[in-house]
Design an enzyme around this catalytic site. Sequence first.
Site, PDB file in Angstrom:
ATOM      1  N   PHE A 271     -11.334   6.130   2.866  1.00 53.26           N
ATOM      2  CA  PHE A 271     -10.613   6.043   4.133  1.00 53.26           C
ATOM      3  C   PHE A 271     -10.154   4.606   4.323  1.00 53.26           C
ATOM      4  O   PHE A 271     -10.611   3.706   3.608  1.00 53.26           O
ATOM      5  CB  PHE A 271     -11.552   6.470   5.275  1.00 53.26           C
TER       6      PHE A 271
ATOM      7  N   HIS B 200      -2.254   5.343  15.982  1.00 54.80           N
ATOM      8  CA  HIS B 200      -2.507   5.938  14.671  1.00 54.80           C
ATOM      9  C   HIS B 200      -1.199   5.954  13.887  1.00 54.80           C
ATOM     10  O   HIS B 200      -0.168   6.362  14.420  1.00 54.80           O
ATOM     11  CB  HIS B 200      -3.043   7.373  14.849  1.00 54.80           C
TER      12      HIS B 200
ATOM     13  N   GLU C 183      -5.765  10.665   8.642  1.00 52.54           N
ATOM     14  CA  GLU C 183      -5.796   9.601   7.645  1.00 52.54           C
ATOM     15  C   GLU C 183      -6.306  10.153   6.318  1.00 52.54           C
ATOM     16  O   GLU C 183      -6.106   9.558   5.261  1.00 52.54           O
ATOM     17  CB  GLU C 183      -6.724   8.486   8.145  1.00 52.54           C
TER      18      GLU C 183
END
Lengths: 292, 612
Positions: free
Chosen positions: B113, B235, B248
């Site tokens: 991530f 985001h 993501e």
Amino acid sequence: MSTQQAEPESQEAPEDPEMKGAESPQERRLEEKDDGMVDERAEKTAELEGETVLIKVFRYDPEVADKQEPRFDDFHVPFTKGMTVLDAVMYARDEYDSSLTFRHSCRQAVCGSDAFFVNGRQRLGCKTQISDLEQPVRIEPLPHQEVVKDLVVDMDHFYDQMHTVEPYFQDEDTPPVEDLEEQRQSPENREKIKMSSRCIWCGACMSSCNIAAGDNEYLGPAAINKAYKFAMDDREGEEIKEHRLRILEQEHGVWRCQTQFSCTEVCPKDIPLTEHIQELKREAVKKNLKFW
Amino acid sequence: MHEHDVIVVGAGGAGLRAAIAAHEAGADVAMVSKLHPVRSHTGAAEGGINAALQEGDDWELHAYDTMKGSDYLGDAPAVETLAQDAPEETINLEHWGMPFSREEDGRVSQRPFGGLSYPRTTYAGAETGHHLLHTMYEQVVKRGIQVYDEWYVMDLATTDEADPNDRECHGVVAYDVQSGQIEGFKANQGVVLATGGPGQAFDHTTNAVSCTGDGHAMAYRAGAPLEDMEFIQFHPTSLPSTGVLISEGVRGEGGILYNSEGERFMFEHGYANNSGELASRDVVARAELTEVDEGRGVEDEYVHLDMRHLGEERIMDRLENILHLAEDFEGVDGLVEPMPVKPGQHYAMGGIEVDENGQTCVDGLYAAGECACVSVHGGNRLGGNALPELIVFGKRAGRHAAGDDLGEPKIRTGYGDDVEDETETELPVAPGEAGLGTSGGVAADGGVTADAEGILERTVETARERVDRLMDKDDGVQHAEIRAKLQQAMTDYVNVFRTEEGVKKALKIIRECRQEYQDVYVDDPSRTFNTDLQQTIETRNLIDVAESIALGALVRDEFRGAHWRKEHQERKDDEWLKHTLISWDDGEPSIFYRPVILEGQEKTYEPKERSY
């Protein structure tokens, strides 16, 4: 209020869930794209651009004199590209009539708040494109449930049924948490429960089910599917599984299902509900339990 | 009047975890929530839960990544608590039956991530939040914890000593949305606010319509400061038309961002030469907007996120939900074409100031989850750090409220001798109360004469009067108009890129909204399921929250984390290693600062230049 369901085309429940044809709801959805659904939507969108859409919304309020008699109100909503049923009723509420009442929250088909009866079918408002619908668009509260006001129905019975099947993981053999290790589960087993675990408790299936409409004690597709999720999970022990099947094979459990597929047809998360219920019937027989 | 030991307001991830923890500590707990628990917006979280589970990973790396991601504005005790407790809490969820994605050997899957030095994001498809929420609600059902669902909490019952540090919270006032009945809920031990994010202060947001900052506003008016509100996360990948979130996880699995010229701009234009698409969110969001501003955006609005090369099998296995979202809300088939994405308001790093035990400066008042600021995330939250925050700090707040001893906190709260006052910034308008109708948050004469029942009764009385006023008024302004104006101002002027002039404009518009709110009325005369009334009350909460965001954005004249200022293009560590605190002081916001804590248990985190 009309409670007629369109007769789904009858189809055989697949013998073996592993042998699903291209007819699981999920695959069907992916295939629809090849049937020109997408082009059709683009065409209709172009047609509607700059037009207004007529929506007919069910109104009822036990407290307000002129709404005690249920009626439909017409709203003319300017169409915008990508407009959903939820967008349309929100526009009507914010621009024309702030007393127009409905539940909604996430706008992305995960909170399960805005299941309505749209053009005679249970759908999530936020996920239904106006361009996919015949006009005028009729928007009603979910059938077979008590209407609180306008499009809001009482969900208590639905929740009660969900709670009846002990909807929580039970494994007496779970190691204590201090021991920092997860239980093992095969990817295949996780895959098996995957679809059942997607339920968002919207109530569309329960509202579409003719059996649930006639038998208030019937657990209903959502609760049975919830039980399926646990019963098929290898992390729960045999004893618990047996206990779950006992709950499910009771008089108002899985045997009430007559495989009409209404629930599967309307499920916004493409859960093969009918199939799950049949599988549990088979499990119940295998376990030699009585059936009604 | 209802009475319980602990009242939890909100039933999302943090609220459910707090309720379970308080129940396990032996308290009689009730949850009061405007939404049924399974409707909470935690259910929309997609990516995963960061936890150092594997050999080769450890909590110290997780803490370091989090601190770097925060741009050195996270408090070390909070960051380290998160990293240390996350593994146990994640495994605990698995023991409760959460259906995590699995590896061949049967262990839970973890993926890379943004901003992480190790693939530690534990996921359940691209719908981790949905499974987390449902798994925890199942545990609440199992334990028979009482849930008052569709009860809207309007206010806190708090004493009114001059110094908020001396105040005490005795419960809440809520109304039953279905019947309109307004009642008091007495909390003998504590109230835990777990009301989620304030995303509805913005027009283009991934947040639900219900994320209206109710807890923020109630705590603020009761005297608990709001901390670091200027830090709003945008985001990088939300759908342009609706703001729906594209996880993501798409980039974590190998998805690539392209501009209109087909360039992989994260590398080719040098935004993040090492991590590329997996730089932290603030970096990627600014990169996308820069591309659009420089004429390399698609349709001058967005960029493309491409995952086609991952192949159908992998996408169906790990990101299936994303396909459905792209198709349902943008009409795009992610298997055959790239998805349009642009930054959307997503998360508030700031919130109600609490210590690592979830305690605010007001006695008996706790907060956890997105509405709270411990601060774990500082200036920027890493993807995958919100869900562990819910469970780690939700649990701590619930336990502490129920009387468990968690030790002396290292983080201080409220106004004290370690803070400095704001003295420099000229405000364009007077912030805070604009006359009648914005009633303060404290209801009683504090101290000796007031008992808990009396304070609660008075708060109930005030709430009933307020609702009657709103309902009896026949004309004026409707909340929808005010809300739309507020959201537009925040999206226009307090977005990813901020200028002094713009933020000042926003403050002026917020002031106008406050004044218009004096004339607000509820048109729907019915007490039955009156969403018009509920949204009218929410709108006032949004005004308070928006104002605190804009005030914070104006005073912090530096560039740190998600807070970008045109006139101040550098991080000023000598001046700004401190939290912005805004306190509702007799109807007026007062601003002060508290130094950030960079000393951890073993080491001190030295601010370094942040590059990805």
